[in-house]
Write a protein that holds these residues in place. Structure first.
Motif, PDB file in Angstrom:
ATOM      1  N   GLY A 137       0.845  -1.181   0.000  1.00  0.00           N
ATOM      2  CA  GLY A 137       0.000   0.000   0.000  1.00  0.00           C
ATOM      3  C   GLY A 137       0.886   1.239   0.000  1.00  0.00           C
ATOM      4  O   GLY A 137       1.973   1.234   0.608  1.00  0.00           O
ATOM      5  N   ALA A 138       0.458   2.308  -0.663  1.00  0.00           N
ATOM      6  CA  ALA A 138       1.338   3.483  -0.770  1.00  0.00           C
ATOM      7  C   ALA A 138       0.531   4.761  -0.937  1.00  0.00           C
ATOM      8  O   ALA A 138      -0.569   4.757  -1.493  1.00  0.00           O
ATOM      9  N   THR A 139       1.104   5.845  -0.434  1.00  0.00           N
ATOM     10  CA  THR A 139       0.637   7.203  -0.718  1.00  0.00           C
ATOM     11  C   THR A 139       1.821   7.961  -1.301  1.00  0.00           C
ATOM     12  O   THR A 139       2.896   8.017  -0.688  1.00  0.00           O
ATOM     13  N   LEU A 140       1.612   8.524  -2.506  1.00  0.00           N
ATOM     14  CA  LEU A 140       2.696   9.201  -3.217  1.00  0.00           C
ATOM     15  C   LEU A 140       2.244  10.615  -3.550  1.00  0.00           C
ATOM     16  O   LEU A 140       1.157  10.816  -4.091  1.00  0.00           O
ATOM     17  N   ILE A 141       3.082  11.616  -3.222  1.00  0.00           N
ATOM     18  CA  ILE A 141       2.721  13.013  -3.494  1.00  0.00           C
ATOM     19  C   ILE A 141       3.848  13.734  -4.205  1.00  0.00           C
ATOM     20  O   ILE A 141       5.031  13.338  -4.123  1.00  0.00           O
ATOM     21  N   CYS A 142       3.448  14.803  -4.899  1.00  0.00           N
ATOM     22  CA  CYS A 142       4.413  15.712  -5.526  1.00  0.00           C
ATOM     23  C   CYS A 142       3.911  17.133  -5.290  1.00  0.00           C
ATOM     24  O   CYS A 142       2.758  17.452  -5.599  1.00  0.00           O
ATOM     25  N   LEU A 143       4.784  17.988  -4.729  1.00  0.00           N
ATOM     26  CA  LEU A 143       4.418  19.378  -4.429  1.00  0.00           C
ATOM     27  C   LEU A 143       5.262  20.333  -5.272  1.00  0.00           C
ATOM     28  O   LEU A 143       6.500  20.182  -5.362  1.00  0.00           O
ATOM     29  N   ASP A 144       4.568  21.315  -5.848  1.00  0.00           N
ATOM     30  CA  ASP A 144       5.251  22.377  -6.595  1.00  0.00           C
ATOM     31  C   ASP A 144       5.040  23.671  -5.819  1.00  0.00           C
ATOM     32  O   ASP A 144       3.971  24.274  -5.845  1.00  0.00           O
ATOM     33  N   ASP A 145       6.071  24.087  -5.078  1.00  0.00           N
ATOM     34  CA  ASP A 145       5.939  25.251  -4.196  1.00  0.00           C
ATOM     35  C   ASP A 145       5.678  26.547  -4.976  1.00  0.00           C
ATOM     36  O   ASP A 145       5.017  27.460  -4.498  1.00  0.00           O
ATOM     37  N   SER A 146       6.185  26.606  -6.198  1.00  0.00           N
ATOM     38  CA  SER A 146       6.060  27.865  -6.954  1.00  0.00           C
ATOM     39  C   SER A 146       4.607  28.153  -7.308  1.00  0.00           C
ATOM     40  O   SER A 146       4.203  29.321  -7.405  1.00  0.00           O
ATOM     41  N   THR A 147       3.808  27.116  -7.531  1.00  0.00           N
ATOM     42  CA  THR A 147       2.394  27.300  -7.897  1.00  0.00           C
ATOM     43  C   THR A 147       1.452  26.921  -6.775  1.00  0.00           C
ATOM     44  O   THR A 147       0.237  27.056  -6.920  1.00  0.00           O
ATOM     45  N   ARG A 148       1.996  26.424  -5.686  1.00  0.00           N
ATOM     46  CA  ARG A 148       1.195  25.925  -4.557  1.00  0.00           C
ATOM     47  C   ARG A 148       0.157  24.901  -5.035  1.00  0.00           C
ATOM     48  O   ARG A 148      -1.005  24.921  -4.667  1.00  0.00           O
ATOM     49  N   THR A 149       0.617  23.998  -5.894  1.00  0.00           N
ATOM     50  CA  THR A 149      -0.237  22.915  -6.376  1.00  0.00           C
ATOM     51  C   THR A 149       0.497  21.596  -6.201  1.00  0.00           C
ATOM     52  O   THR A 149       1.748  21.547  -6.111  1.00  0.00           O
ATOM     53  N   GLY A 150      -0.276  20.544  -6.176  1.00  0.00           N
ATOM     54  CA  GLY A 150       0.327  19.236  -5.992  1.00  0.00           C
ATOM     55  C   GLY A 150      -0.519  18.129  -6.573  1.00  0.00           C
ATOM     56  O   GLY A 150      -1.651  18.331  -7.017  1.00  0.00           O
ATOM     57  N   GLU A 151       0.049  16.927  -6.590  1.00  0.00           N
ATOM     58  CA  GLU A 151      -0.652  15.721  -7.013  1.00  0.00           C
ATOM     59  C   GLU A 151      -0.477  14.664  -5.929  1.00  0.00           C
ATOM     60  O   GLU A 151       0.593  14.574  -5.301  1.00  0.00           O
ATOM     61  N   ILE A 152      -1.495  13.848  -5.754  1.00  0.00           N
ATOM     62  CA  ILE A 152      -1.435  12.799  -4.746  1.00  0.00           C
ATOM     63  C   ILE A 152      -2.133  11.542  -5.271  1.00  0.00           C
ATOM     64  O   ILE A 152      -3.152  11.625  -5.964  1.00  0.00           O
ATOM     65  N   TRP A 153      -1.511  10.378  -4.977  1.00  0.00           N
ATOM     66  CA  TRP A 153      -2.107   9.073  -5.319  1.00  0.00           C
ATOM     67  C   TRP A 153      -2.116   8.215  -4.066  1.00  0.00           C
ATOM     68  O   TRP A 153      -1.085   8.068  -3.389  1.00  0.00           O
ATOM     69  N   VAL A 154      -3.293   7.658  -3.739  1.00  0.00           N
ATOM     70  CA  VAL A 154      -3.441   6.852  -2.521  1.00  0.00           C
ATOM     71  C   VAL A 154      -3.977   5.486  -2.926  1.00  0.00           C
ATOM     72  O   VAL A 154      -5.047   5.387  -3.541  1.00  0.00           O
ATOM     73  N   GLY A 155      -3.268   4.427  -2.574  1.00  0.00           N
ATOM     74  CA  GLY A 155      -3.709   3.067  -2.877  1.00  0.00           C
ATOM     75  C   GLY A 155      -3.352   2.097  -1.763  1.00  0.00           C
ATOM     76  O   GLY A 155      -2.177   1.811  -1.533  1.00  0.00           O
ATOM     77  N   GLY A 156      -4.351   1.621  -1.028  1.00  0.00           N
ATOM     78  CA  GLY A 156      -4.116   0.603   0.004  1.00  0.00           C
ATOM     79  C   GLY A 156      -3.676   1.144   1.338  1.00  0.00           C
ATOM     80  O   GLY A 156      -3.494   0.380   2.301  1.00  0.00           O
ATOM     81  N   THR A 157      -3.470   2.437   1.467  1.00  0.00           N
ATOM     82  CA  THR A 157      -3.174   3.053   2.769  1.00  0.00           C
ATOM     83  C   THR A 157      -4.383   3.882   3.177  1.00  0.00           C
ATOM     84  O   THR A 157      -5.255   4.175   2.352  1.00  0.00           O
ATOM     85  N   PRO A 158      -4.474   4.298   4.452  1.00  0.00           N
ATOM     86  CA  PRO A 158      -5.623   5.107   4.871  1.00  0.00           C
ATOM     87  C   PRO A 158      -5.692   6.440   4.115  1.00  0.00           C
ATOM     88  O   PRO A 158      -4.707   6.892   3.520  1.00  0.00           O
ATOM     89  N   ASP A 159      -6.872   7.045   4.159  1.00  0.00           N
ATOM     90  CA  ASP A 159      -7.069   8.336   3.496  1.00  0.00           C
ATOM     91  C   ASP A 159      -6.016   9.348   3.953  1.00  0.00           C
ATOM     92  O   ASP A 159      -5.695   9.428   5.153  1.00  0.00           O
ATOM     93  N   ALA A 160      -5.490  10.109   3.008  1.00  0.00           N
ATOM     94  CA  ALA A 160      -4.563  11.201   3.347  1.00  0.00           C
ATOM     95  C   ALA A 160      -5.381  12.457   3.661  1.00  0.00           C
ATOM     96  O   ALA A 160      -6.500  12.631   3.166  1.00  0.00           O
ATOM     97  N   LEU A 161      -4.805  13.337   4.492  1.00  0.00           N
ATOM     98  CA  LEU A 161      -5.534  14.514   4.969  1.00  0.00           C
ATOM     99  C   LEU A 161      -4.756  15.796   4.641  1.00  0.00           C
ATOM    100  O   LEU A 161      -3.523  15.833   4.781  1.00  0.00           O
ATOM    101  N   LEU A 162      -5.512  16.819   4.246  1.00  0.00           N
ATOM    102  CA  LEU A 162      -4.953  18.168   4.111  1.00  0.00           C
ATOM    103  C   LEU A 162      -5.575  19.004   5.218  1.00  0.00           C
ATOM    104  O   LEU A 162      -6.803  19.114   5.309  1.00  0.00           O
TER     105      LEU A 162
END
Length: 506
Positions: free
Chosen positions: A376-401
């Motif tokens: 199970g994994a949660t994988l994220i990518c953050l772009d500080d310059s635009t304050r945007t990101g991508e996240i993929w969650v599979g088999g781990t608990p829900d991620a929270l912002l």
């Protein structure tokens, strides 16, 4: 009683027979000494009434022969005779008689003598019965019982002794007990006994000790020996109880060998685990984990953790982070996630997209992992310059912002299957795009966190996590969650690996 009545006078014999039967006794008749001895050996009576003056063989000779043939038990003989001189009485007693009654017979006195003899015979029978019981007990004891005198001569042994030391029945009594003892004690045993006779100090009496014993063929075996001393008929005897402990010694030797093998195996395992831990630490502790925006903790259920965290910044300044949880826990789970780490860092260095990273990780695990194993994994990518990101969650608990005050502003549900289950074609690798407000944080964790139970069996749960975050500042939030989890577990040990990652979103 069974009574043998002997008289050459048939009238007297008939009178005795009638009298004895009236008293309830069984009667055997003989008319001379020779016939009396023959009937005595054949019938084994309990008591003999014997006339003295008879043809062929007189009563004196018959009494002597009866006594000589009946050494194992006492059969009382009462002489009945008209001879009443003192020398006749003495001769009768010397011949083996137990009492004397003159003719004409006083049947009142004879009846009293018979009752007295019967009481004595009853006591004798009770003694025989007790002796037989003791003999039966001794014969059926599994340990060897050896009785010796002060000179070391064997008086008696039980059958177990003959079996244990491999001597034929009846061969040991009369021999020196040192035939059961190997050298060097074989040659010294007589001196041991002599010193004991002089000093009366027995170092072996009343206690059990381990010794070496010797069979008739000279083979030696381990045994335990317990010796006690008794005084019987003014004769000092020693009774030895001997137990063959060959099987016990063999079992102890086997246990020692097994223990040594286990110790060697344990040391090898520890050495291998230490090497594995150093290798794991080298893989896990990369430079990206020292990023100031990242706060994390991994608590293994065993020596190794199947939960891992990883972080790296790409050449273009994008921040990548991974929280993974392999099936199970311990060394096997830790090995399962090693390919994930290597791939993650290589692809982050190339600034690959989250979608590409997820696809590659899934394909590699699908090809490498055995059936039933996945990550199970949660994988994220953050772009500080635009304050945007991508996240993929599979088999781990829900991620929270969470926002500045610690409130959950967005949940990223775990809608995808874990890595390593499906092939590339049907596998969903599309990440979720998001943006954040200043001083926001991402909270990622494994199921070991929410399933951690206290001593009462209550889980930490998502409620425990949100309660710990609410009303906290971004700077203190990680420590508050960590403290709440520690307080919840108290003295309990978490049943599964726990991982927690809090990421600042600038």
């Amino acid at each position: 009683m069974k009574v043998l009545a002997v008289d050459d006078n048939r009238t007297n014999l008939h009178i005795l027979q009638v009298f004895l039967k009236k008293l309830g006794h069984d009667v055997i008749l003989a008319e001379n000494g020779e016939e009396a001895v023959r009937r005595f050996n054949a019938e084994r009576p309990d008591l003999v009434l014997l006339d003295i003056m008879m043809p062929i063989m007189d009563g004196f000779e018959a009494a002597r022969r009866m006594k000589a043939s009946n050494s194992d038990r006492w059969t009382p003989i009462i002489f009945l005779s008209a001879l009443n001189r003192d020398e006749n009485l003495v001769e009768g007693l010397d011949a083996g008689a137990d009492d004397y009654l003159t003719k004409p017979i006083n049947f009142v006195v004879l009846e009293a003598k018979l009752r007295s003899m019967q009481r004595s015979l009853r006591l004798q029978q009770q003694s025989f019965d007790a002796l037989r019981r003791l003999q039966a007990i001794s014969d059926n004891v599994l340990d060897a019982l050896v009785t010796i005198d002060e000179e070391g001569k064997i008086i008696s042994v039980n059958p177990a002794t003959e079996r244990m030391f491999r001597w034929a029945p009846g061969e040991l009594p009369g021999r020196n007990v040192n035939v059961l003892v190997p050298e060097p004690d074989h040659s010294r045993h007589d001196a041991y006994l002599a010193r004991y006779r002089e000093e009366r100090i027995g170092h072996v009496l009343g206690s059990e000790r381990e010794v070496e014993a010797m069979r008739q063929d000279g083979s030696v075996f381990p045994a335990t020996l317990a010796v006690s001393e008794v005084l019987l008929d003014n004769q000092r005897l020693f009774i030895g109880l001997i137990r063959d402990i060959s099987e016990r010694r063999a079992a102890e030797l086997k246990l020692r060998e097994n223990a040594e093998q286990l110790r060697t195996y344990y040391e090898q395992t520890q050495s291998e685990q230490q090497l594995a831990m150093r290798l794991m630490e080298k893989q896990l502790h990369r430079r990206g984990l020292t990023d100031s925006r990242l706060h994390y903790k991994v608590i293994p259920a065993e020596s190794f953790s199947g939960d891992i965290v990883a972080a790296a910044t790409s050449p273009n300044g994008r921040f990548f982070s991974l929280l993974a949880d392999a099936t199970g826990h311990g060394l096997s789970a830790a090995i399962s996630v090693l390919p994930v780490l290597a791939l993650f860092y290589r692809m982050a260095k190339r600034d690959r997209s989250v979608r590409e990273m997820v696809q590659e990780l899934n394909q590699q695990l699908k090809e490498a992992m055995p059936v039933g194993r996945f990550v199970g994994a949660t994988l994220i990518c953050l772009d500080d310059s635009t304050r945007t990101g991508e996240i993929w969650v599979g088999g781990t608990p829900d991620a929270l912002l969470v926002d500045q005050a610690g409130h959950v502003v967005r949940t990223f549900p775990s809608e995808n299957l874990p890595l390593g289950i499906l092939d590339a074609a049907p596998f969903a690798a599309e990440p979720v795009a998001f943006s954040w407000a200043p001083d926001s944080q991402l909270v990622l964790f494994s199921d070991g966190l929410v399933e951690a139970t206290d001593q009462g069996g209550r889980q930490f749960g998502s409620t425990g996590l949100t309660d710990a975050m609410n009303g906290t500042s971004p700077r203190d939030r990680f420590e508050r969650i960590e403290g709440a989890l520690s307080a919840h577990l108290a003295e309990s040990v978490a049943p599964d690996d726990i991982s927690l990652m809090v990421i600042d979103c600038p």
